[in-house]
Design an enzyme around this catalytic site. Sequence first.
Site, PDB file in Angstrom:
ATOM      1  N   ASP A 138      -9.631   2.974  -3.449  1.00 49.51           N
ATOM      2  CA  ASP A 138     -10.405   1.817  -2.976  1.00 49.51           C
ATOM      3  C   ASP A 138     -11.832   1.794  -3.528  1.00 49.51           C
ATOM      4  O   ASP A 138     -12.513   2.823  -3.560  1.00 49.51           O
ATOM      5  CB  ASP A 138     -10.512   1.823  -1.451  1.00 49.51           C
ATOM      6  CG  ASP A 138      -9.211   1.398  -0.788  1.00 49.51           C
ATOM      7  OD1 ASP A 138      -8.191   1.238  -1.497  1.00 49.51           O
ATOM      8  OD2 ASP A 138      -9.219   1.242   0.447  1.00 49.51           O
ATOM      9  N   GLU A 185       0.307   8.902 -10.344  1.00 45.88           N
ATOM     10  CA  GLU A 185       1.623   8.798 -11.029  1.00 45.88           C
ATOM     11  C   GLU A 185       1.655   7.781 -12.174  1.00 45.88           C
ATOM     12  O   GLU A 185       2.647   7.087 -12.351  1.00 45.88           O
ATOM     13  CB  GLU A 185       2.736   8.414 -10.034  1.00 45.88           C
ATOM     14  CG  GLU A 185       2.694   9.088  -8.682  1.00 45.88           C
ATOM     15  CD  GLU A 185       2.856  10.587  -8.773  1.00 45.88           C
ATOM     16  OE1 GLU A 185       3.475  11.046  -9.753  1.00 45.88           O
ATOM     17  OE2 GLU A 185       2.334  11.276  -7.881  1.00 45.88           O
ATOM     18  N   ASP A 226       0.821  -1.209   0.000  1.00 45.11           N
ATOM     19  CA  ASP A 226       0.000   0.000   0.000  1.00 45.11           C
ATOM     20  C   ASP A 226       0.865   1.274   0.000  1.00 45.11           C
ATOM     21  O   ASP A 226       2.099   1.213   0.012  1.00 45.11           O
ATOM     22  CB  ASP A 226      -0.958  -0.047   1.202  1.00 45.11           C
ATOM     23  CG  ASP A 226      -2.316   0.584   0.888  1.00 45.11           C
ATOM     24  OD1 ASP A 226      -2.402   1.407  -0.041  1.00 45.11           O
ATOM     25  OD2 ASP A 226      -3.294   0.268   1.595  1.00 45.11           O
ATOM     26  N   GLU A 280      -1.015   1.536  -5.361  1.00 48.58           N
ATOM     27  CA  GLU A 280      -0.582   2.940  -5.363  1.00 48.58           C
ATOM     28  C   GLU A 280      -1.744   3.845  -5.760  1.00 48.58           C
ATOM     29  O   GLU A 280      -1.583   5.053  -5.910  1.00 48.58           O
ATOM     30  CB  GLU A 280       0.639   3.045  -6.297  1.00 48.58           C
ATOM     31  CG  GLU A 280       1.298   4.378  -6.412  1.00 48.58           C
ATOM     32  CD  GLU A 280       0.801   5.146  -7.636  1.00 48.58           C
ATOM     33  OE1 GLU A 280       1.393   6.195  -7.920  1.00 48.58           O
ATOM     34  OE2 GLU A 280      -0.162   4.701  -8.299  1.00 48.58           O
TER      35      GLU A 280
END
Length: 409
Positions: free
Chosen positions: A231, A213, A176, A209
Site C-alpha cells: 500500500d 510472487e 486483496d 497481491e
Amino acid sequence: MYMGNSSLAVGLMLLFVRLVSGVDEVAAAAAGGGGGAGPMMRADFLLANRLARTPPMGWNSWNHFGCDIEEKLIKETADAMVSRGLAKLGYIHINLDDCWGASSRDTEGRLVAHARKFPSGMKALASYLHSKGLKLGLYADSGTRTCTRSMPGSLGHEEQDAETFASWGVDYLKYDNCLNKGLDAEERYKKMSDALLRTGRPIHFAICEWGKEKVATWANYMANSWRTSGDIRDSWNSMLLRADRNDEWASFARPGGWNDPDMLEVGNGGMTLEEYRSHFNIWALAKAPLMIGCNIPNMSNETYEILSNEEVIAVNQDKLGVQGKKVKKDGHLEVWAGPLHGNKVAVVLWNRGSRNATVTALWSDIGLDPTVAVMARDVWAHSSQYNVTHQISADLDPHASKMYILSPR
Ligand SMILES: *[C@@H]1O[C@H](CO)[C@@H](O)[C@H](O)[C@H]1NC(C)=O
Ligand SMILES: *[C@@H]1O[C@H](CO)[C@@H](O)[C@H](O)[C@H]1NC(C)=O
Ligand SMILES: *[C@@H]1O[C@H](CO)[C@@H](O)[C@H](O)[C@H]1NC(C)=O
Ligand SMILES: *[C@@H]1O[C@H](CO)[C@@H](O)[C@H](O)[C@H]1NC(C)=O
C-alpha cells in the site's frame, strides 16, 4: 535500456514468444526494453471481458476515508465527480474499498452490504451510479477475511461471490491478499478471474497481491490490472518507492492489463503541490490506473488543477498503450519517457533531489533520432516550443518535474 528501434524488435520477438507459447520467458523482458509492440498485436491480448484498453480512471475510498464509508458519502462523491467535470475527463469508476459489507454472510452464504452504512444495498447504489454514467467498484479478499477483518473473504466462495457482484451490477473488483492461509496466489486469483468471466458481466479484475510472487508475470493472463507493491502512504518516499517498483515490470503492461503502483494520494495533504504533480506525472506516464484517493466533494482548487490536467490524462490514456519508463538516472536527476501514438514521445524531467537542478534528456536517451526536430509541448505551462533539436532541459525546484510531449515535425 529504453526502446529505440533496435529494442523495439526485441520487444516484438518477446511478445511473439508470449503469444505462441504462453510461457513465462517474458520474465527476461522485465529487465530491458520490451513493450514496444504495435497496438494491433496487443489488441489480440485483451482478456475475454474486453476491458481496460486504456488504464482505468476513477476514485477509491481507501486512501482518504479508510473504513469510514457510507452511502451518503459515496453518492456525494459521485455527484461531485459529475458536477466538477471529472467524470467527463474519464474518472468514471467509484470504488468502495474494505468495510462496505456486513461481518457475516447471509443464510444462503451470500455477501451482504453493511446494513447501517449502506441501507439501500449495493444494487441500488450501482443503479444510482449507472444513471450518472459512472461505474461501481467493490473490494473483496482472496483469503478467509478482508484485511481489516470486517468482512468475510471469498476464498472457497469465488463462484457465489462473483455471481453476487454481477447480480448487483458491479463493474470493477479489487481483490486483496490478506489471510490467505499461504495458498498459492496464482491459483487463488485465477479462481476469481474465471468466476468473474463466467458471469458474463464485464467486471474489471484488479489484483491486489502487493507485488509478491512476480505478479506481473502471471496476472498478465487473468487480470486487467495488478498491484506491483504494498500500500502507498501519503508521503514522498512512499510514492517514490512505488514508482520505482512498478517500473521494473514495465514490459508486462499492455492494453487490457496494466501495472498498478496503487491509488493516488494527490490532495490528501502529506506532500507538496510539486510532489503531487510529480506523482501524477509519473503515474500518468507509467500507464497506471488513475484512481483518485482524496476527498472529492471538498477537494481544493490546486488539487483539482492537478487531477484535471487533460494533457496529462491524454498521455495516460494514449491509444498506443505502452508504459513509459525510467530511461536515465544521474544521482537524483531522472528522465522518464515512453512512446505515444503518432510517433510522439512523452518525457518527464524529474529532480528527485533536495536542491535546484537542471535535468536534460538527450534524444538518444528517449528513442528519438538525433537529427530530428520536434515541437515540445509543456503540458503544465500549456505552451509549446518549436524546432527543438538534440535535447530538452528544464530547471527544476526540489522534487519538481515537467512533462513534455515531443512531436517530430
Ligand atoms: C465537506 O466540507 C463540509 C464543510 O466543512 C462538510 O460539511 C462536509 O461534510 C464535507 N464533506 C466531506 C465528504 O467530507
Ligand atoms: C476555486 O474555483 C472555483 C471555480 O473555478 C472558484 O469559484 C473559487 O473562487 C476558487 N476558490 C479559490 C479559493 O480560489
Ligand atoms: C531549427 O533549428 C536549427 C538548429 O537550431 C536551425 O538550423 C534551423 O534553421 C531551424 N529551423 C527552423 C525552421 O526554424
Ligand atoms: C531555485 O532556488 C531559489 C531559492 O533558493 C528559487 O528562488 C528559485 O526559483 C529556484 N528554482 C529554479 C527553478 O531556479
